[in-house]
Design a protein around this motif. Sequence first.
Motif, PDB file in Angstrom:
ATOM      1  N   ARG A 194       6.494  55.614 -33.611  1.00 44.82           N
ATOM      2  CA  ARG A 194       6.324  54.319 -32.955  1.00 44.82           C
ATOM      3  C   ARG A 194       5.725  54.467 -31.563  1.00 44.82           C
ATOM      4  NH1 ARG A 194       4.669  50.837 -30.768  1.00 44.82           N
ATOM      5  NH2 ARG A 194       5.347  48.687 -30.494  1.00 44.82           N
ATOM      6  N   THR A 198       0.495  52.428 -31.117  1.00 36.23           N
ATOM      7  CA  THR A 198      -0.534  51.497 -30.640  1.00 36.23           C
ATOM      8  C   THR A 198      -1.788  52.268 -30.223  1.00 36.23           C
ATOM      9  OG1 THR A 198       1.229  50.040 -29.927  1.00 36.23           O
ATOM     10  CG2 THR A 198      -0.959  49.536 -29.111  1.00 36.23           C
ATOM     11  N   PHE A 227      -2.968  53.914 -17.957  1.00 39.60           N
ATOM     12  CA  PHE A 227      -2.562  55.228 -18.454  1.00 39.60           C
ATOM     13  C   PHE A 227      -1.066  55.229 -18.747  1.00 39.60           C
ATOM     14  CE2 PHE A 227      -2.597  59.991 -18.336  1.00 39.60           C
ATOM     15  CZ  PHE A 227      -3.654  60.167 -19.217  1.00 39.60           C
ATOM     16  N   GLY A 228      -0.626  54.112 -19.344  1.00 42.68           N
ATOM     17  CA  GLY A 228       0.769  54.026 -19.785  1.00 42.68           C
ATOM     18  C   GLY A 228       0.835  54.445 -21.241  1.00 42.68           C
ATOM     19  N   ASN A 229       1.716  53.818 -21.977  1.00 44.54           N
ATOM     20  CA  ASN A 229       1.893  54.203 -23.382  1.00 44.54           C
ATOM     21  C   ASN A 229       0.576  54.102 -24.148  1.00 44.54           C
ATOM     22  OD1 ASN A 229       2.279  53.112 -26.260  1.00 44.54           O
ATOM     23  ND2 ASN A 229       4.132  54.269 -25.905  1.00 44.54           N
ATOM     24  N   VAL A 230      -0.043  52.943 -24.138  1.00 39.99           N
ATOM     25  CA  VAL A 230      -1.223  52.722 -24.985  1.00 39.99           C
ATOM     26  C   VAL A 230      -2.425  53.531 -24.494  1.00 39.99           C
ATOM     27  CG1 VAL A 230      -2.795  50.989 -25.927  1.00 39.99           C
ATOM     28  CG2 VAL A 230      -0.404  50.390 -25.527  1.00 39.99           C
ATOM     29  N   ASP A 250      -4.863  54.009 -13.525  1.00 43.71           N
ATOM     30  CA  ASP A 250      -3.610  53.250 -13.621  1.00 43.71           C
ATOM     31  C   ASP A 250      -3.535  52.358 -12.379  1.00 43.71           C
ATOM     32  OD1 ASP A 250      -2.711  54.806 -11.540  1.00 43.71           O
ATOM     33  OD2 ASP A 250      -1.085  55.761 -12.651  1.00 43.71           O
ATOM     34  N   HIS A 251      -2.356  51.785 -12.104  1.00 46.91           N
ATOM     35  CA  HIS A 251      -2.303  50.824 -10.997  1.00 46.91           C
ATOM     36  C   HIS A 251      -2.516  51.500  -9.637  1.00 46.91           C
ATOM     37  CE1 HIS A 251       1.772  52.428 -11.190  1.00 46.91           C
ATOM     38  NE2 HIS A 251       1.910  52.072  -9.935  1.00 46.91           N
ATOM     39  N   ALA A 303      -6.723  49.132 -21.493  1.00 48.11           N
ATOM     40  CA  ALA A 303      -5.375  49.289 -22.067  1.00 48.11           C
ATOM     41  C   ALA A 303      -4.321  49.092 -20.981  1.00 48.11           C
ATOM     42  CB  ALA A 303      -5.242  50.662 -22.715  1.00 48.11           C
ATOM     43  N   ALA A 304      -4.589  48.123 -20.082  1.00 46.92           N
ATOM     44  CA  ALA A 304      -3.628  47.920 -18.990  1.00 46.92           C
ATOM     45  C   ALA A 304      -3.070  46.494 -19.021  1.00 46.92           C
ATOM     46  CB  ALA A 304      -4.298  48.214 -17.651  1.00 46.92           C
ATOM     47  N   GLY A 325      -7.125  47.793 -26.149  1.00 44.91           N
ATOM     48  CA  GLY A 325      -5.752  48.293 -26.285  1.00 44.91           C
ATOM     49  C   GLY A 325      -4.755  47.288 -25.730  1.00 44.91           C
ATOM     50  N   ALA A 326      -5.119  46.649 -24.611  1.00 47.09           N
ATOM     51  CA  ALA A 326      -4.229  45.655 -23.982  1.00 47.09           C
ATOM     52  C   ALA A 326      -4.306  44.336 -24.746  1.00 47.09           C
ATOM     53  CB  ALA A 326      -4.649  45.434 -22.535  1.00 47.09           C
ATOM     54  N   ASN A 327      -3.350  43.470 -24.498  1.00 50.30           N
ATOM     55  CA  ASN A 327      -3.420  42.103 -25.013  1.00 50.30           C
ATOM     56  C   ASN A 327      -4.230  41.251 -24.046  1.00 50.30           C
ATOM     57  OD1 ASN A 327      -1.824  42.180 -27.409  1.00 50.30           O
ATOM     58  ND2 ASN A 327       0.012  42.333 -26.139  1.00 50.30           N
ATOM     59  N   ASN A 352      -4.942  46.650 -31.221  1.00 47.92           N
ATOM     60  CA  ASN A 352      -3.623  47.150 -30.807  1.00 47.92           C
ATOM     61  C   ASN A 352      -2.509  46.799 -31.804  1.00 47.92           C
ATOM     62  OD1 ASN A 352      -2.493  44.588 -30.118  1.00 47.92           O
ATOM     63  ND2 ASN A 352      -3.320  44.702 -28.045  1.00 47.92           N
TER      64      ASN A 352
HETATM   65  P1  NAD Z   1       2.709  50.509 -19.855  1.00 47.64           P
HETATM   66  O1  NAD Z   1       3.571  49.791 -18.897  1.00 47.64           O
HETATM   67  O2  NAD Z   1       3.221  51.734 -20.534  1.00 47.64           O
HETATM   68  O3  NAD Z   1       1.344  50.935 -19.141  1.00 47.64           O
HETATM   69  C1  NAD Z   1       0.541  50.055 -18.413  1.00 47.64           C
HETATM   70  C2  NAD Z   1      -0.459  50.906 -17.642  1.00 47.64           C
HETATM   71  O4  NAD Z   1      -1.395  50.064 -17.007  1.00 47.64           O
HETATM   72  C3  NAD Z   1       0.183  51.746 -16.539  1.00 47.64           C
HETATM   73  O5  NAD Z   1      -0.470  53.009 -16.490  1.00 47.64           O
HETATM   74  C4  NAD Z   1      -0.137  50.946 -15.285  1.00 47.64           C
HETATM   75  O6  NAD Z   1      -0.168  51.747 -14.120  1.00 47.64           O
HETATM   76  C5  NAD Z   1      -1.504  50.453 -15.642  1.00 47.64           C
HETATM   77  N1  NAD Z   1      -1.980  49.319 -14.856  1.00 47.64           N
HETATM   78  C6  NAD Z   1      -1.322  48.219 -14.465  1.00 47.64           C
HETATM   79  N2  NAD Z   1      -2.139  47.408 -13.758  1.00 47.64           N
HETATM   80  C7  NAD Z   1      -3.342  48.044 -13.733  1.00 47.64           C
HETATM   81  C8  NAD Z   1      -4.591  47.713 -13.169  1.00 47.64           C
HETATM   82  N3  NAD Z   1      -4.774  46.588 -12.507  1.00 47.64           N
HETATM   83  N4  NAD Z   1      -5.616  48.593 -13.345  1.00 47.64           N
HETATM   84  C9  NAD Z   1      -5.459  49.739 -14.030  1.00 47.64           C
HETATM   85  N5  NAD Z   1      -4.296  50.090 -14.578  1.00 47.64           N
HETATM   86  C10 NAD Z   1      -3.251  49.254 -14.424  1.00 47.64           C
HETATM   87  O7  NAD Z   1       2.253  49.416 -20.908  1.00 47.64           O
HETATM   88  P2  NAD Z   1       1.682  49.652 -22.372  1.00 47.64           P
HETATM   89  O8  NAD Z   1       2.801  49.600 -23.337  1.00 47.64           O
HETATM   90  O9  NAD Z   1       0.758  50.820 -22.367  1.00 47.64           O
HETATM   91  O10 NAD Z   1       0.854  48.297 -22.570  1.00 47.64           O
HETATM   92  C11 NAD Z   1      -0.457  48.145 -22.051  1.00 47.64           C
HETATM   93  C12 NAD Z   1      -1.086  46.914 -22.684  1.00 47.64           C
HETATM   94  O11 NAD Z   1      -1.076  47.058 -24.094  1.00 47.64           O
HETATM   95  C13 NAD Z   1      -0.357  45.586 -22.413  1.00 47.64           C
HETATM   96  O12 NAD Z   1      -1.322  44.565 -22.387  1.00 47.64           O
HETATM   97  C14 NAD Z   1       0.514  45.416 -23.646  1.00 47.64           C
HETATM   98  O13 NAD Z   1       0.828  44.060 -23.881  1.00 47.64           O
HETATM   99  C15 NAD Z   1      -0.428  45.949 -24.700  1.00 47.64           C
HETATM  100  N6  NAD Z   1       0.234  46.374 -25.935  1.00 47.64           N
HETATM  101  C16 NAD Z   1       1.177  47.341 -25.919  1.00 47.64           C
HETATM  102  C17 NAD Z   1       1.762  47.743 -27.118  1.00 47.64           C
HETATM  103  C18 NAD Z   1       2.754  48.859 -27.174  1.00 47.64           C
HETATM  104  O14 NAD Z   1       3.142  49.248 -28.294  1.00 47.64           O
HETATM  105  N7  NAD Z   1       3.146  49.452 -26.060  1.00 47.64           N
HETATM  106  C19 NAD Z   1       1.407  47.097 -28.318  1.00 47.64           C
HETATM  107  C20 NAD Z   1       0.435  46.103 -28.293  1.00 47.64           C
HETATM  108  C21 NAD Z   1      -0.141  45.751 -27.085  1.00 47.64           C
END
Ligand code: NAD
Length: 425
Positions: A194, A198, A227-230, A250-251, A303-304, A325-327, A352
Amino acid sequence: MAYIEPAPIKDKENPLESMMERFNIAAEKLGLSEEVYNVLKNPAKQVIVSLPITMDNGKIQVFEGIRVIHSNILGPAKGGIRFAPDVHIDEVRALAAWMTWKCAVVDIPYGGGKGGVRCNPREMSKGEIERLVRAYTMAMIDVFGPDKDIPAPDMGTGPREMAWLMDEYSKAKGMTVSSVVTGKPLVLGGSLGRTEATGRGVMVTALAAMQKLKINPFQATCAVQGFGNVGSWAARLLEERGLKIVAISDHTGAFYNENGINILEAIAYRDGNNNNLEGFAGGEKMLDAGDLLTLEVDVLVPAAVEDVITIHNVNDIKAKLIVEGANGPTSAKADAIINEKGIMAVPDILANAGGVTVSYFEWVQNRLGYKWTADRVNRRSDRIMKDSFEMVYQASQKYDVPMRIAAYIVAIDKVAKTYTFRGGF
Ligand code: NAD
């Protein structure tokens, strides 16, 4: 405490309107009947509750909890719970509808739902968050259920919160009900695969799109925002398949290396650096992190966060392929320019959807009372993602529309046909 009105969504396109713009185009192309259109544009159920919680200082604070079920015609609603200070009913409605389309695109037997609690988990203690999760669960005890509505983590919530939710729900029912929620810790019935699901789906759909565009992965460059999960999983898996990841961000900032960033090194650095890339030496820090989006690369993976590709920067985008990757990373107003420029955008509701696919596998395993290996999970989710990509691609050819509208067409068509067969209104 004074009642605080929900914050209006400023400087952002209204997410509900953004979604409806695409929905409307797809509905028209499909020739959707007015009756079904009216059903689908309204959520099936919206619940707003007040959650009084005793804070650590002994005072009672009241939080607002929301759950929206957009549609449960294909099966129980599925969707995450967001804990954030700016949670707003419009946003939750849009995200719930997004889940309906996402589940329908990948053909899993779920409807769409989403939940939110307006709070700031960063400023709350573990005990306060636990009380809030338990209160929210009890308030939604007749909404949630393995055959009714299955929540999952979203922004501000994770496996810990899902464990509390599962525990509270199980206590109320007098038995362990693992399948009421997904995204649980592995030991409580979470699924192998899991965490990377994504990012893995982003990789699978990116490779499928590259094949259509005749881009050789071994000669392709890629930039990944977030550079989070996705983002980190997508970058890692794409790098493994030959792409040169020239920029990540990342942020805290964006990093560029024309020879390719070593993604495993970047992940190790992030993990040892309070979960961020600040000070990363494997690439040059870009002066403006937003410039990552307009780099001369073959593949761009936002993907952020939402609304990063807008009318303000879309003209400068040079990638041949965008894989969301992001919504909601692309605002509806930028769509037309992306299409004019001939860029293929694999939309969020397809790209995603690997996450919700493996959440579905978690629910299936909980109901079977059996655990699949990571290999089985990956093989099955890869197949679903590949088949879904192909189905959307075929629809884009048939209706002569971009991939985003094609994904909506596939999804709306499935939901509409189900309504027509089931009838009852
Ligand atoms: P996360 O919190 O693990 O990671 C988010 C990343 O984005 C972090 O590295 C953060 O530093 C970075 N970030 C935040 N603001 C930023 C900016 N302005 N510029 C560059 N980087 C920035 O979140 P996640 O789970 O990786 O989710 C990311 C996106 O994917 C979201 O839109 C989420 O809704 C979507 N998503 C996630 C999943 C999932 O399984 N995790 C599934 C479907 C959709």
